[in-house]
Design an enzyme around this catalytic site. Structure first.
Site, short mmCIF file in Angstrom:
data_model
loop_
_atom_site.label_atom_id
_atom_site.label_comp_id
_atom_site.label_asym_id
_atom_site.label_seq_id
_atom_site.Cartn_x
_atom_site.Cartn_y
_atom_site.Cartn_z
N ASN A 13 0.86 -1.18 0.00
CA ASN A 13 0.00 0.00 0.00
C ASN A 13 0.90 1.24 0.00
O ASN A 13 1.48 1.58 1.03
CB ASN A 13 -0.90 -0.04 1.25
CG ASN A 13 -1.77 1.21 1.37
OD1 ASN A 13 -1.86 2.01 0.45
ND2 ASN A 13 -2.40 1.37 2.53
N LYS A 15 0.05 4.26 -0.31
CA LYS A 15 -0.62 5.44 0.27
C LYS A 15 -0.41 6.67 -0.62
O LYS A 15 -0.43 6.53 -1.84
CB LYS A 15 -0.14 5.66 1.71
CG LYS A 15 -0.24 4.39 2.55
CD LYS A 15 -0.11 4.68 4.01
CE LYS A 15 -0.05 3.37 4.77
NZ LYS A 15 -0.17 3.53 6.20
N HIS A 106 -9.74 0.87 4.94
CA HIS A 106 -8.45 1.12 5.60
C HIS A 106 -8.69 2.08 6.77
O HIS A 106 -9.51 3.00 6.67
CB HIS A 106 -7.45 1.71 4.60
CG HIS A 106 -6.05 1.72 5.14
ND1 HIS A 106 -5.62 2.66 6.06
CD2 HIS A 106 -5.00 0.90 4.94
CE1 HIS A 106 -4.36 2.41 6.37
NE2 HIS A 106 -3.96 1.34 5.71
N GLU A 108 -7.12 4.51 7.83
CA GLU A 108 -6.93 5.94 7.51
C GLU A 108 -8.18 6.51 6.85
O GLU A 108 -8.54 7.67 7.06
CB GLU A 108 -5.67 6.12 6.64
CG GLU A 108 -4.41 5.93 7.47
CD GLU A 108 -3.19 5.45 6.71
OE1 GLU A 108 -3.17 5.51 5.47
OE2 GLU A 108 -2.24 4.99 7.38
N GLU A 178 -5.50 -5.11 10.50
CA GLU A 178 -4.47 -4.10 10.72
C GLU A 178 -4.75 -3.37 12.02
O GLU A 178 -5.54 -2.41 12.04
CB GLU A 178 -4.48 -3.09 9.57
CG GLU A 178 -4.24 -3.70 8.21
CD GLU A 178 -3.68 -2.66 7.25
OE1 GLU A 178 -2.56 -2.87 6.78
OE2 GLU A 178 -4.34 -1.65 7.00
N GLY A 184 2.30 2.11 10.69
CA GLY A 184 3.24 3.21 10.54
C GLY A 184 3.94 3.60 11.82
O GLY A 184 4.56 4.67 11.90
N SER A 222 3.29 -2.35 10.25
CA SER A 222 4.75 -2.36 10.39
C SER A 222 5.38 -3.70 10.03
O SER A 222 6.32 -4.14 10.69
CB SER A 222 5.15 -1.91 11.80
OG SER A 222 4.70 -0.59 12.05
C1 PEP Z 1 -0.96 0.08 6.05
O1 PEP Z 1 -1.21 1.25 6.10
O2 PEP Z 1 -1.74 -0.67 5.40
C2 PEP Z 1 0.21 -0.43 6.75
C3 PEP Z 1 0.20 -1.67 7.14
O3 PEP Z 1 1.23 0.45 6.97
P1 PEP Z 1 2.67 0.12 7.66
O4 PEP Z 1 3.18 -1.15 7.06
O5 PEP Z 1 3.52 1.30 7.29
O6 PEP Z 1 2.43 0.00 9.11
#
Ligand code: PEP
Length: 263
Positions: A13, A15, A106, A108, A178, A184, A222
């Site tokens: 992703n 973003k 997601h 976000e 997630e 992040g 992460s």
């Molecule tokens: C994401 O936003 O889908 C995600 C998993 O981000 P990160 O790997 O940076 O934590």
């Protein structure tokens, strides 16, 4: 127990990244890394979710016989079809451009852009009607985890969509767990905690549909090469949704290799 026969998925992703020059470089690096790693599609499916601006460019360069990467839209309009809806891209427009996958829900989108369960359901309905495959994201906040509500929150998010997915449409759903506190932040759920939640999600899905045993459940938060092997070894973790580490081709392909080799 597990869907150990499920082919793992690793999806990057991107973003709201990167700038155009870096997109070119990332694409070149990805091609090189993918060629070196040579991971067959039936051993690990690899997807990339770039910005809308880069979607077709990435598709043209990576969704090829040589690289077999599928492209994923990061979101979709809650409005179907075409029309006077400035700034929106519908599921039908995605499908018309041969974009067959979409992320919905997601954290976000839920948190920053106020995508409520009702809005997400409209997106899901339209995406399924347009024959898109959905990667549906769920996850709890730190506060919810610390107050012991993680499981209830995540299972509710699964139940939220049960009314709009017809029995025969579950084959078009992949789930990404997630935990918001791991996105992040550099903090990852421990493999045991992640596996425990994935097993609960599988149980929840199996109560809704016989497809529950076959639905891929990806972990996101992460994920990096350093923790991918351990996560990939968990029976109900069928892949990864990767944010930050997907902007580095070497790291991203190493994560895909970890999943390809684990199953
Ligand atoms: C994401 O936003 O889908 C995600 C998993 O981000 P990160 O790997 O940076 O934590």
């Amino acid at each position: 127990m597990s869907g150990s026969t499920i082919t793992p998925w690793v999806v990057g992703n991107w973003k709201m990244n990167p700038m155009q020059a870096n997109t070119q470089q990332l694409l070149a690096d990805l091609k090189q890394q993918l060629e070196q790693a040579s991971i067959p599609h039936d051993v690990c499916k690899i997807g990339v979710a770039p910005t809308l601006l880069a979607l077709l460019q990435v598709k043209n360069e990576l969704a090829t016989d040589a690289h077999e990467v599928f492209v994923v839209a990061q979101d979709v309009s809650r409005i179907a079809g075409t029309g006077a809806f400035t700034g929106e891209v519908s599921a039908d427009l995605l499908k018309d451009s041969q974009v067959d996958y979409v992320l919905i829900g997601h954290s976000e989108r839920r948190e920053i852009f106020n995508d409520t369960p009702a809005i997400l359901n409209e997106k899901i309905k339209n995406a399924l009607a347009a024959n898109l495959h959905i990667i549906y994201c769920v996850g709890e906040s730190l506060e919810q985890r610390e107050s012991g509500q993680a499981e209830q929150v995540v299972l509710q998010q699964i139940c939220d969509i049960a009314g709009v997915v017809n029995p025969e449409q579950w084959v078009h759903i992949t789930v990404a767990y997630e935990p918001i506190w791991a996105i992040g932040t550099g903090k990852t759920a421990s493999p045991d905690d992640a596996q425990a939640m994935h097993a609960k999600i599988r149980e929840g899905l199996s109560q809704i549909t016989p497809e529950g045993q076959n639905i891929a459940i990806l972990y996101g938060g992460s994920v990096k090469p350093e923790n991918a092997v351990e996560l990939a070894a968990c029976p109900d973790i069928n892949g990864a949704l990767v944010g930050g580490a997907s902007l580095n081709a070497e790291s991203f392909v190493q994560i895909a290799q970890a999943f390809a080799q684990s199953k």
